[in-house]
Motif scaffolding. Structure first.
Motif, PDB file in Angstrom:
ATOM      1  N   PRO A 176       0.449  -1.156   0.213  1.00 51.90           N
ATOM      2  CA  PRO A 176      -0.388   0.388  -0.093  1.00 51.90           C
ATOM      3  C   PRO A 176       0.902   1.100   0.476  1.00 51.90           C
ATOM      4  CG  PRO A 176       0.024  -1.176   2.137  1.00 51.90           C
ATOM      5  CD  PRO A 176       1.202  -1.529   1.493  1.00 51.90           C
ATOM      6  N   THR A 177       0.040   2.442  -0.115  1.00 56.26           N
ATOM      7  CA  THR A 177       1.055   3.642  -0.635  1.00 56.26           C
ATOM      8  C   THR A 177       1.499   3.920   1.098  1.00 56.26           C
ATOM      9  OG1 THR A 177      -0.688   3.818  -2.351  1.00 56.26           O
ATOM     10  CG2 THR A 177       0.925   5.732  -1.702  1.00 56.26           C
ATOM     11  N   PRO A 216      12.341  14.267  -2.217  1.00 49.50           N
ATOM     12  CA  PRO A 216      12.952  14.178  -1.384  1.00 49.50           C
ATOM     13  C   PRO A 216      11.646  13.056  -0.799  1.00 49.50           C
ATOM     14  CG  PRO A 216      11.131  16.286  -1.504  1.00 49.50           C
ATOM     15  CD  PRO A 216      11.595  16.046  -2.910  1.00 49.50           C
ATOM     16  N   ILE A 217      11.569  12.430   0.037  1.00 51.11           N
ATOM     17  CA  ILE A 217      11.443  10.791   0.336  1.00 51.11           C
ATOM     18  C   ILE A 217      10.070  11.512   1.460  1.00 51.11           C
ATOM     19  CG2 ILE A 217      11.554   8.464   1.494  1.00 51.11           C
ATOM     20  CD1 ILE A 217      14.269   9.129   1.298  1.00 51.11           C
ATOM     21  N   PRO A 218       9.100  10.584   1.081  1.00 51.99           N
ATOM     22  CA  PRO A 218       7.697  11.555   1.532  1.00 51.99           C
ATOM     23  C   PRO A 218       7.335  10.690   2.926  1.00 51.99           C
ATOM     24  CG  PRO A 218       6.741   9.833  -0.171  1.00 51.99           C
ATOM     25  CD  PRO A 218       8.862  10.044  -0.505  1.00 51.99           C
ATOM     26  N   PRO A 219       6.853  11.079   4.280  1.00 50.50           N
ATOM     27  CA  PRO A 219       7.174  10.363   5.457  1.00 50.50           C
ATOM     28  C   PRO A 219       5.496  10.103   5.088  1.00 50.50           C
ATOM     29  CG  PRO A 219       7.700  12.681   5.529  1.00 50.50           C
ATOM     30  CD  PRO A 219       7.427  12.593   4.453  1.00 50.50           C
ATOM     31  N   PRO A 220       5.582   7.965   5.387  1.00 49.70           N
ATOM     32  CA  PRO A 220       4.808   7.347   5.427  1.00 49.70           C
ATOM     33  C   PRO A 220       3.352   8.022   6.172  1.00 49.70           C
ATOM     34  CG  PRO A 220       6.141   6.318   5.608  1.00 49.70           C
ATOM     35  CD  PRO A 220       6.343   7.588   5.420  1.00 49.70           C
ATOM     36  N   VAL A 225      -5.616   7.908   1.267  1.00 44.88           N
ATOM     37  CA  VAL A 225      -5.725   9.508   0.483  1.00 44.88           C
ATOM     38  C   VAL A 225      -4.458  10.537   0.737  1.00 44.88           C
ATOM     39  CG1 VAL A 225      -7.084  12.030   0.500  1.00 44.88           C
ATOM     40  CG2 VAL A 225      -8.348   9.856  -0.003  1.00 44.88           C
ATOM     41  N   GLU A 226      -4.473  10.008   2.158  1.00 45.71           N
ATOM     42  CA  GLU A 226      -3.010  11.230   2.874  1.00 45.71           C
ATOM     43  C   GLU A 226      -2.244  11.039   2.219  1.00 45.71           C
ATOM     44  OE1 GLU A 226      -5.598   9.221   4.477  1.00 45.71           O
ATOM     45  OE2 GLU A 226      -6.581  11.165   5.654  1.00 45.71           O
ATOM     46  N   THR A 231       3.138  11.534  -1.680  1.00 48.89           N
ATOM     47  CA  THR A 231       3.359  10.606  -2.826  1.00 48.89           C
ATOM     48  C   THR A 231       3.665  11.082  -3.722  1.00 48.89           C
ATOM     49  OG1 THR A 231       2.311   9.105  -3.149  1.00 48.89           O
ATOM     50  CG2 THR A 231       3.710   8.732  -1.894  1.00 48.89           C
ATOM     51  N   ASN A 232       2.311  11.858  -4.360  1.00 49.28           N
ATOM     52  CA  ASN A 232       2.350  13.252  -5.509  1.00 49.28           C
ATOM     53  C   ASN A 232       2.338  13.916  -5.491  1.00 49.28           C
ATOM     54  OD1 ASN A 232       0.485  12.073  -7.420  1.00 49.28           O
ATOM     55  ND2 ASN A 232      -0.899  11.643  -6.058  1.00 49.28           N
ATOM     56  N   ASP A 233       3.304  15.217  -4.036  1.00 51.29           N
ATOM     57  CA  ASP A 233       3.245  15.884  -3.378  1.00 51.29           C
ATOM     58  C   ASP A 233       4.757  16.524  -3.651  1.00 51.29           C
ATOM     59  OD1 ASP A 233       0.899  17.389  -2.846  1.00 51.29           O
ATOM     60  OD2 ASP A 233       1.221  16.983  -0.730  1.00 51.29           O
ATOM     61  N   ALA A 234       5.385  14.461  -3.113  1.00 50.01           N
ATOM     62  CA  ALA A 234       6.738  15.273  -3.132  1.00 50.01           C
ATOM     63  C   ALA A 234       6.880  15.607  -4.204  1.00 50.01           C
ATOM     64  CB  ALA A 234       6.868  13.561  -2.618  1.00 50.01           C
ATOM     65  N   ILE A 235       6.683  14.339  -5.766  1.00 52.28           N
ATOM     66  CA  ILE A 235       6.994  15.669  -7.235  1.00 52.28           C
ATOM     67  C   ILE A 235       6.605  16.313  -7.444  1.00 52.28           C
ATOM     68  CG2 ILE A 235       6.910  14.501  -9.917  1.00 52.28           C
ATOM     69  CD1 ILE A 235       6.150  11.188  -8.264  1.00 52.28           C
ATOM     70  N   ILE A 236       5.106  17.051  -7.366  1.00 51.67           N
ATOM     71  CA  ILE A 236       4.825  17.993  -8.159  1.00 51.67           C
ATOM     72  C   ILE A 236       5.407  19.166  -7.400  1.00 51.67           C
ATOM     73  CG2 ILE A 236       2.656  19.458  -7.775  1.00 51.67           C
ATOM     74  CD1 ILE A 236       0.595  16.883  -8.373  1.00 51.67           C
ATOM     75  N   TYR A 237       5.751  19.589  -6.209  1.00 55.09           N
ATOM     76  CA  TYR A 237       6.675  20.359  -5.110  1.00 55.09           C
ATOM     77  C   TYR A 237       7.540  20.041  -4.889  1.00 55.09           C
ATOM     78  CZ  TYR A 237       1.374  21.409  -4.887  1.00 55.09           C
ATOM     79  OH  TYR A 237       0.365  21.889  -5.681  1.00 55.09           O
ATOM     80  N   GLY A 238       8.696  18.509  -5.073  1.00 53.32           N
ATOM     81  CA  GLY A 238       9.871  19.094  -4.764  1.00 53.32           C
ATOM     82  C   GLY A 238      10.374  17.992  -5.906  1.00 53.32           C
TER      83      GLY A 238
END
Length: 321
Positions: A176-177, A216-220, A225-226, A231-238
């Motif tokens: 799971p994500t 950046p490695i996103p904190p699980p 949804v969260e 994981t999307n924000d890591a790419i879209i904004y970082g």
């Protein structure tokens, strides 16, 4: 140039993961039809290294995924970096989660899963493979599922039929994500997202020679949804991507300008908030949002590089914190 067999290429990575299952804290078992199941984060702990290997398997063994450290003064200094010398085949032909598989399980319950990994090139009916002019043939196949449970037997049967293989020749990896491995695997799609956006912008895929990307490695975080949001924000904004392209310099400059996520009308808020605003209807989100925050495109015919976009620490901090 002869293209490699994705499923043959990935087989040693899968064997090594199985051989080191205990050390990597992943669970290996056989399903009811004889398929191999590798649990990287549902009932098994998994971890960052399991996720790194899972990401390389998604790339069919044609890419290298590594953990790196940026400036220690950064709030999120630990990074996932991806490189492949076969960016189009590895990212779009394998890593992209483009195989939609749905049906009913043995209890009559509906299931829907998205598959990524080299089995797509054997069994998926995606029109993309006609554009890539590629289909794989191999004695085994590997599919990765972003899921919180093992694939039901009906799904295994569908994949086996589509690939033209008996179920015992299939391997399914899943996490799971919200798990450590799942978060690394999904965030590790930074280069794939750049390639997919380039395709959406109608940039000639054959002109993309090489590429790399980092996020950046996103904190699980618990909850789909969260976790999907981070994981999307890591790419879209970082996320930051570097593409090396051949062809016209003006086309390279145009790609650098249009590819970054900031060009989307939905840019500016954490992805979970955007998802909530459209009441969970993923298809109401502007598809142009799904791309790295910052892009550099180098035109190999002239040596000139062009930049577009910027890292957005403010939104990244809102999301990760």
């Amino acid at each position: 140039m002869t293209k490699p067999s994705l499923n043959t290429q990935v087989a040693p990575l899968v064997r090594d993961l199985i051989d080191n299952a205990d050390a990597l804290r992943v669970g290996v078992s056989k399903g009811s039809l004889g398929e191999t199941l590798i649990d990287c984060g549902v009932n098994s702990v998994g971890g960052l290294e399991a996720g790194r290997r899972l990401a390389e398997i998604c790339l069919a063994g044609l890419g290298v995924v590594s953990f790196e450290t940026a400036s220690t003064s950064d709030k999120w200094p630990f990074l996932i970096s991806v490189h492949t010398s076969q960016p189009v085949l590895a990212c779009l032909g394998s890593q992209y989660a483009g195989w939609s598989i749905s049906g009913k399980d043995a209890d009559g319950k509906d299931f829907y899963m998205l598959g990524s990994g080299p089995a797509r090139a054997m069994g998926s009916s995606e029109p993309l493979f006609k554009e890539l002019d590629y289909r794989d043939k191999a004695e085994t196949a590997v599919l990765v599922l972003e899921a919180d449970n093992a694939p039901p037997a009906a799904l295994v049967e569908d994949v086996a039929k589509a690939c033209g293989l008996p179920p015992e020749k299939l391997t399914f990896l899943f996490a799971p994500t919200s798990s450590l491995a799942g978060s690394v695997q999904v965030a590790g799609r930074s280069l794939e997202v750049a390639l997919h956006k380039a395709h959406e912008l109608h940039f000639p895929l054959e002109d993309i020679v090489d590429g790399m990307a980092t996020v950046p490695i996103p904190p699980p975080v618990p909850g789909f949804v969260e976790a999907m949001g981070r994981t999307n924000d890591a790419i879209i904004y970082g996320g930051r991507a570097q593409l090396y392209v051949k062809g016209d310099e003006a086309a390279a400059k145009k790609l650098a300008k249009e590819l970054p996520s900031k060009n989307s009308k939905d840019y500016g808020k954490p992805f979970a908030e955007i998802f909530a605003a459209v009441k969970g209807d993923f298809y109401q989100i502007d598809p142009m949002l799904f791309s790295p925050a910052k892009v550099t495109v180098t035109c190999l015919s002239t040596g000139k590089s062009f930049e577009g976009g910027a890292i957005d620490d403010a939104v990244l901090n809102r999301s990760f914190s």
